[in-house]
Design an enzyme around this catalytic site. Structure first.
Site, PDB file in Angstrom:
ATOM      1  N   LYS A  69       0.811  -1.213   0.000  1.00  0.00           N
ATOM      2  CA  LYS A  69       0.000   0.000   0.000  1.00  0.00           C
ATOM      3  C   LYS A  69       0.848   1.269   0.000  1.00  0.00           C
ATOM      4  O   LYS A  69       0.543   2.232  -0.694  1.00  0.00           O
ATOM      5  CB  LYS A  69      -0.959   0.000   1.189  1.00  0.00           C
ATOM      6  N   GLY A  70       1.918   1.281   0.806  1.00  0.00           N
ATOM      7  CA  GLY A  70       2.767   2.462   0.855  1.00  0.00           C
ATOM      8  C   GLY A  70       3.427   2.751  -0.479  1.00  0.00           C
ATOM      9  O   GLY A  70       3.388   3.873  -0.990  1.00  0.00           O
ATOM     10  N   ASN A  91       2.566   1.591  -3.465  1.00  0.00           N
ATOM     11  CA  ASN A  91       1.549   1.907  -4.470  1.00  0.00           C
ATOM     12  C   ASN A  91       1.152   3.378  -4.398  1.00  0.00           C
ATOM     13  O   ASN A  91       1.063   4.077  -5.419  1.00  0.00           O
ATOM     14  CB  ASN A  91       0.290   1.055  -4.250  1.00  0.00           C
ATOM     15  N   GLU A 146      -0.473  -1.222   6.952  1.00  0.00           N
ATOM     16  CA  GLU A 146       0.331  -2.430   6.717  1.00  0.00           C
ATOM     17  C   GLU A 146       1.680  -2.357   7.433  1.00  0.00           C
ATOM     18  O   GLU A 146       2.564  -3.160   7.176  1.00  0.00           O
ATOM     19  CB  GLU A 146       0.542  -2.656   5.217  1.00  0.00           C
ATOM     20  N   ASN A 148     -12.738   2.616   2.901  1.00  0.00           N
ATOM     21  CA  ASN A 148     -13.807   2.118   2.041  1.00  0.00           C
ATOM     22  C   ASN A 148     -14.973   1.732   2.944  1.00  0.00           C
ATOM     23  O   ASN A 148     -14.925   1.918   4.174  1.00  0.00           O
ATOM     24  CB  ASN A 148     -13.333   0.973   1.143  1.00  0.00           C
ATOM     25  N   GLY A 153     -18.533   5.542  -6.800  1.00  0.00           N
ATOM     26  CA  GLY A 153     -17.828   6.790  -6.561  1.00  0.00           C
ATOM     27  C   GLY A 153     -17.376   6.920  -5.123  1.00  0.00           C
ATOM     28  O   GLY A 153     -16.913   5.953  -4.514  1.00  0.00           O
ATOM     29  N   ASP A 212      -8.839  -5.165 -13.457  1.00  0.00           N
ATOM     30  CA  ASP A 212      -8.178  -5.576 -12.223  1.00  0.00           C
ATOM     31  C   ASP A 212      -8.318  -4.434 -11.219  1.00  0.00           C
ATOM     32  O   ASP A 212      -7.842  -3.328 -11.458  1.00  0.00           O
ATOM     33  CB  ASP A 212      -6.701  -5.865 -12.512  1.00  0.00           C
ATOM     34  N   GLY A 239      -7.697   1.480  -4.794  1.00  0.00           N
ATOM     35  CA  GLY A 239      -7.805   2.329  -3.612  1.00  0.00           C
ATOM     36  C   GLY A 239      -6.514   3.087  -3.336  1.00  0.00           C
ATOM     37  O   GLY A 239      -6.534   4.259  -2.940  1.00  0.00           O
ATOM     38  N   ASP A 240      -5.387   2.415  -3.539  1.00  0.00           N
ATOM     39  CA  ASP A 240      -4.095   3.076  -3.348  1.00  0.00           C
ATOM     40  C   ASP A 240      -3.893   4.179  -4.378  1.00  0.00           C
ATOM     41  O   ASP A 240      -3.352   5.245  -4.069  1.00  0.00           O
ATOM     42  CB  ASP A 240      -2.957   2.054  -3.449  1.00  0.00           C
TER      43      ASP A 240
END
Length: 300
Positions: A40-41, A43, A140, A184, A225, A246, A251-252
């Site tokens: 995540k970081g 990305n 994470e 989310n 959205g 995909d 989100g990242d």
């Protein structure tokens, strides 16, 4: 342009594409396989950089080939990376299964060196915090490090973006120091300790989290959205209709490009719209980091 510091995870993703996601106990044959830089970081850092931001990334990797791969990819994407080396633990990895027909995925993360990022590591690199205008973290890395980074940012009057993913509970003390919280729907349900089945439920959950002291909450809702909650009201920002391939990293992408928009002095709503365009492009491509769009692509 404001400077962004992302503190977070760096993984190598092992991605399998399948015709359908397996059921419990089921073995299926994959269609294709790839090895990609992720986490995540990382990305979010790449999403920031490709969207045109001035970005530094602080993370911890193992002394292994996966760590070298990450360093190479980050440099190729114009990320100023401060990768600390863990002598004992390997670089974090993620096993990802993607349904190539629906673009849905299942992800297993083994944290590795990410789980050994410490408060001392942050203190040893305090100059990066001081130089930044915006600090962005995810979940994470160890929670005590997240809490410390958020508090540092708050005390130094920085803009603090917290993406509460993967979903876990957070203290009110941490939440009240956050400028922008970006869950989310699933993550919001966990934080608010309630199920969201309607717009009224969504409003109640947002009010509950706002009462903890969070200034702005942005809930991402996939193809519906996102919703911005501030000043006791909700504002919907629609998504774009695309053919998703995909959803890994979407989100990242949203979070990274949102931060980039803020760094370029966009209004909050315009930064969200900028991020929505970017994530809409991202889901039309396979992978995470390699799917992140450039600023030119987003604007076009």
């Amino acid at each position: 342009m404001a400077k962004i510091l992302v503190i977070g995870s760096a993984n190598v993703d092992f991605v399998s594409y399948v015709d359908k996601l397996p059921k419990e106990g089921e073995t299926i044959l994959g269609d294709s396989f790839s090895i990609n830089a992720g986490g995540k970081g990382a990305n979010q850092a790449v999403a920031c950089a490709k969207a045109g931001a001035n970005i530094t990334f602080l993370a911890k990797v193992g002394q292994d080939e996966n760590g070298k791969l990450l360093e190479s990819v980050l440099l190729d994407n114009n990320v100023k990376a401060k990768l600390l080396i863990d002598q004992k633990n390997p670089t974090g990895v993620a096993s990802i299964i993607v349904d190539k027909n629906t673009a849905e995925n299942r992800i297993i993360v083994v944290k590795g060196a990410n789980d050994n990022l410490t408060i001392k590591d942050i203190e040893d690199n305090i100059d990066l915090v001081k130089e930044a205008d915006i600090i962005m973290v995810q979940l994470e890395i160890p929670l005590d490090v997240v809490n410390y980074a958020v508090l540092l940012g708050y005390l130094a009057h920085k803009t603090v973006i917290l993406n509460p993913a993967p979903a876990q509970e957070l203290s009110r003390e941490t939440l009240k120091h956050v400028t922008y919280l970006t869950p989310n729907k699933t993550e919001l349900e966990l934080l608010a300790k309630m199920t969201i089945n309607s717009e009224n439920d969504l409003l109640l959950a947002l009010e509950k989290i706002a009462n903890y002291g969070v200034k702005n909450i942005i809930v991402t809702l996939g193809d519906r959205g996102s919703v911005l909650y501030r000043h006791k009201r909700m504002e919907y920002i629609p998504s774009y209709k695309v053919n998703a391939v995909d959803t890994t990293g979407a989100g990242d992408c949203f979070n990274g490009v949102f931060a980039a928009g803020l760094s370029m002095r966009y209004s909050v709503v315009d930064a969200i719209k900028f991020a929505t365009k970017a994530s809409s492009i991202c889901v039309t491509r396979a992978g995470a980091i390699k799917a992140m769009p450039s600023k030119k692509e987003i604007v076009k």
